[in-house]
Design a protein around this motif. Sequence first.
Motif, PDB file in Angstrom:
ATOM      1  N   CYS A  21       0.833  -1.201   0.000  1.00  0.00           N
ATOM      2  CA  CYS A  21       0.000   0.000   0.000  1.00  0.00           C
ATOM      3  C   CYS A  21       0.868   1.251   0.000  1.00  0.00           C
ATOM      4  N   GLU A  27      -9.273   1.572  -0.826  1.00  0.00           N
ATOM      5  CA  GLU A  27      -9.652   0.801   0.365  1.00  0.00           C
ATOM      6  C   GLU A  27     -10.234  -0.568   0.012  1.00  0.00           C
ATOM      7  N   PHE A  31      -8.496  -3.753   1.670  1.00  0.00           N
ATOM      8  CA  PHE A  31      -9.177  -4.312   2.833  1.00  0.00           C
ATOM      9  C   PHE A  31      -9.932  -5.601   2.509  1.00  0.00           C
ATOM     10  N   SER A  58      -5.562   6.848   2.479  1.00  0.00           N
ATOM     11  CA  SER A  58      -6.234   6.276   1.321  1.00  0.00           C
ATOM     12  C   SER A  58      -6.718   7.372   0.382  1.00  0.00           C
ATOM     13  N   VAL A  62      -8.738   7.940   4.456  1.00  0.00           N
ATOM     14  CA  VAL A  62      -8.658   7.033   5.603  1.00  0.00           C
ATOM     15  C   VAL A  62      -7.191   6.878   6.012  1.00  0.00           C
ATOM     16  N   LEU A  64      -4.168   5.012   7.686  1.00  0.00           N
ATOM     17  CA  LEU A  64      -3.871   3.598   7.903  1.00  0.00           C
ATOM     18  C   LEU A  64      -2.489   3.421   8.504  1.00  0.00           C
TER      19      LEU A  64
END
Length: 221
Positions: A21, A27, A31, A58, A62, A64
């Motif tokens: 990533c 995502e 995921f 993301s 998002v 991470l």
Amino acid sequence: MREVTPTGLNAPASTRVAIVCFDGFDELDCFITLGLLNRLRPLGCSAELCGPGSAISSMNGVQLQLQRPLEWANEAEAVLFGSNLYNRALAENSALLDRLQLDPLRQRVGALGSGSLLLARLGLLGDMPACCDAATRPWLLEAGVRVLENEPFHAHGPVATASGGLAAPLLAAWLMLHLQGEAATREALRPVVAAGAREPAVDRLLAQVRSACAGGWEHPA
């Protein structure tokens, strides 16, 4: 969700799957593959997210926390790349990608959407065609790769590509079949497909994977 449980008496050998990533990652690609593959954790399969730095963002913002450094992918038994807003720029970032030393002779390698561009940059596609999204198509053609039109999944030997917003289960199923065989793959997929017609849905998914493997389906060792 109920996890797959081992049926043998001996502990299975560990299989590490690196999901690579970068900032701007998709995502769904990351995921969904992470969740599906880790349903095989009791059988020794462990998927983790790896990349440069300790944390990334993301395409939808998002945040991470990465589980492993980027170079961990060089040690893993399988490596997957997802779509990314910046994959074209990443493909031109030699300082970053040269940290990856992947080998399809000892690893299985797959990509979703624009992740196929990174496989091309790393020299992992060879002469095989690839699936990708419409935005990535001209970049792959520019790299000398034949792009498959309107095909969601294609594999040849240890390398596979898939395309589509919800194509991640195809790539995950391909890898699970090779790692643990059909029975374990079916057991892992049944609870995650839509209720009502689970067995036919799993049948269709596995049939789609097998039919898209160039040269026929290769059974796991």
